[in-house]
Write a protein that holds these residues in place. Structure first.
Motif, mmCIF file in Angstrom:
data_model
loop_
_atom_site.group_PDB
_atom_site.id
_atom_site.type_symbol
_atom_site.label_atom_id
_atom_site.label_comp_id
_atom_site.label_asym_id
_atom_site.label_seq_id
_atom_site.Cartn_x
_atom_site.Cartn_y
_atom_site.Cartn_z
ATOM 1 N N SER A 1 0.944 -1.365 0.140
ATOM 2 C CA SER A 1 0.009 -0.013 0.018
ATOM 3 C C SER A 1 0.964 1.159 -0.105
ATOM 4 O O SER A 1 2.172 1.242 0.191
ATOM 5 C CB SER A 1 -0.864 0.007 1.084
ATOM 6 N N LEU A 2 0.163 2.402 -0.483
ATOM 7 C CA LEU A 2 1.080 3.608 -0.322
ATOM 8 C C LEU A 2 0.029 4.834 0.132
ATOM 9 O O LEU A 2 -1.126 4.768 -0.282
ATOM 10 C CB LEU A 2 1.282 4.084 -1.775
ATOM 11 N N ARG B 1 2.310 2.198 8.582
ATOM 12 C CA ARG B 1 2.904 3.477 7.713
ATOM 13 C C ARG B 1 2.737 4.903 8.407
ATOM 14 O O ARG B 1 3.709 5.504 8.246
ATOM 15 C CB ARG B 1 1.687 3.616 6.568
ATOM 16 N N GLU C 1 5.501 3.985 1.691
ATOM 17 C CA GLU C 1 5.084 2.872 0.953
ATOM 18 C C GLU C 1 5.211 1.571 1.891
ATOM 19 O O GLU C 1 6.322 1.675 2.720
ATOM 20 C CB GLU C 1 5.794 2.521 -0.412
ATOM 21 N N LYS D 1 5.633 -2.412 1.989
ATOM 22 C CA LYS D 1 5.647 -3.564 1.006
ATOM 23 C C LYS D 1 5.332 -4.751 1.610
ATOM 24 O O LYS D 1 5.727 -5.140 2.739
ATOM 25 C CB LYS D 1 7.207 -3.646 0.346
ATOM 26 N N LEU E 1 8.931 7.352 0.836
ATOM 27 C CA LEU E 1 9.130 7.427 -0.505
ATOM 28 C C LEU E 1 9.525 8.841 -0.913
ATOM 29 O O LEU E 1 10.250 8.989 -1.806
ATOM 30 C CB LEU E 1 7.914 6.916 -1.346
ATOM 31 N N LEU F 1 0.678 -0.093 -7.622
ATOM 32 C CA LEU F 1 1.734 0.564 -6.750
ATOM 33 C C LEU F 1 2.867 1.085 -7.545
ATOM 34 O O LEU F 1 3.382 2.183 -7.347
ATOM 35 C CB LEU F 1 2.203 -0.574 -5.863
ATOM 36 N N ARG G 1 4.055 4.746 -7.597
ATOM 37 C CA ARG G 1 5.710 5.074 -7.552
ATOM 38 C C ARG G 1 6.139 5.990 -8.530
ATOM 39 O O ARG G 1 6.768 7.010 -8.312
ATOM 40 C CB ARG G 1 6.206 3.617 -7.431
#
Ligand code: PMV
Length: 320
Positions: free
Chosen positions: A31-32, A139, A147, A149, A160, A209, A213
């Motif tokens: 997720s981001l 997060r 991000e 992972k 990021l 994702l 990115r």
């Protein structure tokens, strides 16, 4: 034996929905997210007051419903033979209504508990501990654009982009402060077991994702908008097609989406996202925030708006 930590909620643009391992609370997908700055949860942890049981107070009231999750998280951070704790939590925004309050709460809790127990685990270890309590909380240990992972047996979390590197604003249109009907953990398990869309949701997450990115690296707002709205609507489609269905939206949610579509049609840089609740979150460059806030505040049924830039990760604010 006493520590206070503060953490901010985060809003996912590429969502965590689904668990690879229910017991360890490991996410099935990466997720981001954006870590906010002006909303916060402050957690105070005191070990060794001599109490026979852990005590939890949330915004001035005893909170028995959250007690078990908090105690389990304290066990993981400080060990099961730890002294009983008194935990006091305070937030400046509604809790349990799809505003990521569990993210800021557990991120702040692990930092405060580790310091109160005299431990100094690194940030990633704390993120993993927070993630075991609430996947999205991992997060909130990090600032800016973050991000997470999801590996086979573990997670990795990193920032990021720093908060200052891309001045984005999140405007939350609050239309209900009632706690959600189905907790996100339970809803995820139901979705994995019953939605025909679950397998394709998991299979396509890497592509979303990667697109997010790329957009972040290029500060490509339109690119980020496209993937974020698509990913959010896929997650909600999965909820709607669960059995029994899970619908967090209400009529004001739809009215807010229409208002954002009208702003977009008029050329405003803005996109929406929604989580396990009816609130619509609009993301825009900081210089478009006034127009977006004014528009959302005027939607009938919106009780109030909250606005935040991007902020730093969880941090210790006091220790004795
Ligand atoms: O961390 P949890 O268990 O509260 O789940 C969070 C789920 C969403 O907010 C809907 C998505 C996300 O990635 O934050």
């Amino acid at each position: 034996m006493h520590a206070v930590a503060e953490a901010q909620p985060n809003i996912a643009l590429v969502k965590y929905w689904g668990k690879r391992d229910i017991g360890e609370n490991l996410p099935a997908v990466g997720s981001l997210s954006l870590t906010l700055d002006s909303l916060w949860t402050r957690m105070q942890v005191d070990f060794g007051g001599g109490g026979r049981r852990d005590e939890l107070e949330v915004n001035g009231k005893p909170a028995a419903a959250m007690q078990v999750r908090v105690s389990r998280c304290l066990d993981r951070v400080a060990g099961v033979d730890r002294p009983r704790a008194r935990v006091v939590s305070e937030s400046n925004f509604p809790i349990g209504a799809g505003l990521a309050s569990s993210a800021s709460a557990f991120a702040a809790l692990v930092v405060a508990a580790a310091h109160a127990a005299g431990k100094e685990p690194d940030q990633l270890a704390l993120a993993k501990l927070a993630g075991q309590a609430s996947g999205s909380a991992a997060r909130s240990l990090y600032g800016g654009i973050v991000e997470l992972k999801a590996g086979e047996s573990d997670i990795d979390v990193y920032s990021l982009l720093d908060a200052a590197a891309w001045p984005l604003t999140v405007i939350v249109a609050v239309n209900s402060e009632i706690a959600k009907p189905v907790a996100s953990g339970e809803a995820m398990i139901r979705g994995a077991a019953t939605s025909p869309f679950y397998a394709s949701w998991v299979a396509r997450q890497e592509a979303d994702l990667a697109a997010a990115r790329r957009a972040v690296a290029a500060r490509d707002f339109a690119g980020l908008a496209g993937v974020a709205e698509h990913n959010c609507l896929k997650m909600h489609s999965l909820m709607w097609t669960s059995r029994p269905p899970i619908v967090y939206w209400n009529p004001v949610t739809i009215a807010c989406l229409e208002a954002i579509r009208e702003l977009q049609a008029a050329g405003a840089p803005v996109f929406f996202t929604m989580d396990a609740g009816p609130q619509v979150k609009a993301v825009c460059p900081a210089d478009a925030a006034d127009e977006v806030r004014t528009t959302l505040a005027a939607v009938p049924g919106v009780k109030r708006t909250m606005e935040s830039g991007l902020g730093a990760g969880a941090r210790l604010v006091d220790q004795t």
